[in-house]
Design a protein around this motif. Structure first.
Motif, PDB file in Angstrom:
ATOM      1  N   PRO A 301       0.808  -1.234   0.000  1.00  0.00           N
ATOM      2  CA  PRO A 301       0.000   0.000   0.000  1.00  0.00           C
ATOM      3  C   PRO A 301       0.834   1.273   0.000  1.00  0.00           C
ATOM      4  O   PRO A 301       0.430   2.282  -0.608  1.00  0.00           O
ATOM      5  N   ARG A 304       1.541   2.522  -3.504  1.00  0.00           N
ATOM      6  CA  ARG A 304       0.437   2.854  -4.404  1.00  0.00           C
ATOM      7  C   ARG A 304      -0.022   4.297  -4.203  1.00  0.00           C
ATOM      8  O   ARG A 304      -0.068   4.788  -3.072  1.00  0.00           O
ATOM      9  N   ASP A 306      -2.782   7.306  -3.833  1.00  0.00           N
ATOM     10  CA  ASP A 306      -4.037   7.313  -3.080  1.00  0.00           C
ATOM     11  C   ASP A 306      -5.235   7.004  -3.969  1.00  0.00           C
ATOM     12  O   ASP A 306      -6.206   6.372  -3.521  1.00  0.00           O
ATOM     13  N   SER A 309      -6.441   3.206  -4.276  1.00  0.00           N
ATOM     14  CA  SER A 309      -7.290   2.639  -3.226  1.00  0.00           C
ATOM     15  C   SER A 309      -8.729   3.098  -3.349  1.00  0.00           C
ATOM     16  O   SER A 309      -9.657   2.382  -2.947  1.00  0.00           O
ATOM     17  N   ARG A 310      -8.956   4.282  -3.899  1.00  0.00           N
ATOM     18  CA  ARG A 310     -10.330   4.755  -4.088  1.00  0.00           C
ATOM     19  C   ARG A 310     -10.962   4.173  -5.351  1.00  0.00           C
ATOM     20  O   ARG A 310     -12.183   4.223  -5.510  1.00  0.00           O
ATOM     21  N   PRO A 313     -11.190  -2.131  -4.448  1.00  0.00           N
ATOM     22  CA  PRO A 313     -10.424  -2.865  -3.431  1.00  0.00           C
ATOM     23  C   PRO A 313      -9.171  -3.481  -4.050  1.00  0.00           C
ATOM     24  O   PRO A 313      -9.235  -4.147  -5.082  1.00  0.00           O
ATOM     25  N   VAL A 314      -8.035  -3.249  -3.424  1.00  0.00           N
ATOM     26  CA  VAL A 314      -6.743  -3.737  -3.920  1.00  0.00           C
ATOM     27  C   VAL A 314      -6.127  -4.644  -2.867  1.00  0.00           C
ATOM     28  O   VAL A 314      -5.968  -4.242  -1.707  1.00  0.00           O
ATOM     29  N   HIS A 316      -2.920  -6.880  -1.576  1.00  0.00           N
ATOM     30  CA  HIS A 316      -1.464  -6.982  -1.734  1.00  0.00           C
ATOM     31  C   HIS A 316      -1.120  -8.403  -2.168  1.00  0.00           C
ATOM     32  O   HIS A 316      -1.336  -9.367  -1.441  1.00  0.00           O
TER      33      HIS A 316
END
Length: 331
Positions: A301, A304, A306, A309-310, A313-314, A316
């Motif tokens: 995270p 990455r 910002d 993430s918006r 869903p990511v 790892h």
């Protein structure tokens, strides 16, 4: 050093030369006499005063003398004139250029975009060292549970929700349908989009292996695998890059799983690197089609941006990930 004379110059000059002596003189003037000088034919006897100068004495002052009678030696063996196939280059060919080397071995080369997706596994020669064992990014014994958590959908097909049913009865409302608990299901299948961009090249073996594992977990007929480079909207399809067409979202309700780095990896000056606007446009296309999105990314995270993430869903994509840490079960 040989002068900058092209072979075409010599060809054009030799085309207008009328005799061998003139051709020899032309090659000498062009600086190519040592490369391809005509040798006199010993079988031709020259009469003194026939007007044909000896090519070997062209350009030298002539001195009178008795006529030269060519000496005939034994006829050479034609087979002896042909060099052996494995014979090293002799001094007569040393000036023609570097000697030709025989290859020691020929190794297979994997192209950036394989000819046959998902992977073109070319065989290695017998003398090539064995390929190192593959250590996947996800722990093998957890991979099935992680994938079920990521690609499943939650639907109200579970056991009766006793708490909800009790609340209806207590409120005095009619029970025309028993409320049920939501449970995850894989019956909607999944569309897997595999990023073949330059940043994901180190993870191709993991992509191929994970695509096969998804087929085993969800079912061959319910999995749609497409390949793209950098961002799906530039072209997606089941084959190589030149066969891909415009992206088409799956049928409503089928989730979309991305195997990508969102342009984090690869050279910083890569002009093909996808930008935020392209990914946001792709997410809007999928959302309007009534499908959910999730992604597996090999970077943590903190690497990455910002906006990633918006976007969706990511998860790892690493060995520390478990099914309980995906956070996307039952979208």
């Amino acid at each position: 050093m040989r002068p900058a004379i092209w072979t075409g110059d010599a060809v054009r000059a030799l085309a207008v030369a009328r005799t061998e002596a003139e051709q020899a003189r032309v090659l000498e003037l062009l600086g190519l006499a040592s490369v391809a000088a005509p040798s006199p034919d010993p079988s031709v006897e020259r009469e003194p005063g026939d007007g044909s100068p000896d090519p070997t004495t062209a350009g030298r002052p002539s001195t009178p003398g008795p006529p030269r009678v060519p000496e005939r030696g034994p006829e050479p063996d034609p087979d002896a004139l042909e060099p052996a196939a494995d014979a090293p280059p002799g001094p007569e060919t040393a000036g023609a250029g570097p000697p030709l080397l025989s290859p020691v071995r020929v190794e297979a080369v994997l192209l950036p975009d394989s000819l046959d997706e998902p992977d073109e596994r070319l065989p290695f020669p017998a003398e090539h060292p064995a390929r190192l064992p593959h250590l996947p990014l996800l722990v093998p014994r957890w991979t099935g549970a992680i994938l079920r958590s990521v690609v499943s959908r939650r639907v109200g097909d579970g056991p009766v929700d006793v708490a909800a049913l009790t609340d209806l009865i207590a409120r005095g409302r009619p029970v025309d349908r028993f409320p049920r608990l939501a449970v995850p299901t894989l019956r909607y299948g999944v569309q897997v989009l595999v990023d073949r961009g330059g940043g994901m090249q180190p993870f191709r073996r993991d992509q191929n292996q994970l695509a096969e594992t998804i087929r085993a977990v969800v079912g061959e007929r319910l999995v749609e695998v497409g390949f793209f480079s950098d961002v799906p909207l530039r072209g997606t399809g089941p084959g190589p890059r030149w066969t891909r067409t415009g992206y088409r979202p799956p049928e409503p309700g089928r989730p979309v799983l991305l195997l990508t780095d969102f342009g984090i990896g690869g050279p910083l000056d890569d002009p093909r690197r996808a930008v935020r606007d392209e990914w946001e446009e792709f997410a809007a296309v999928v959302t309007r089609a009534g499908c959910g999105i999730a992604a597996l990314c090999p970077y943590p995270p903190e690497r990455r941006p910002d906006w990633v993430s918006r976007l969706c869903p990511v998860i790892h994509w690493d060995r520390a990930t478990t099914a309980g840490r995906t956070g996307v079960s039952g979208r």
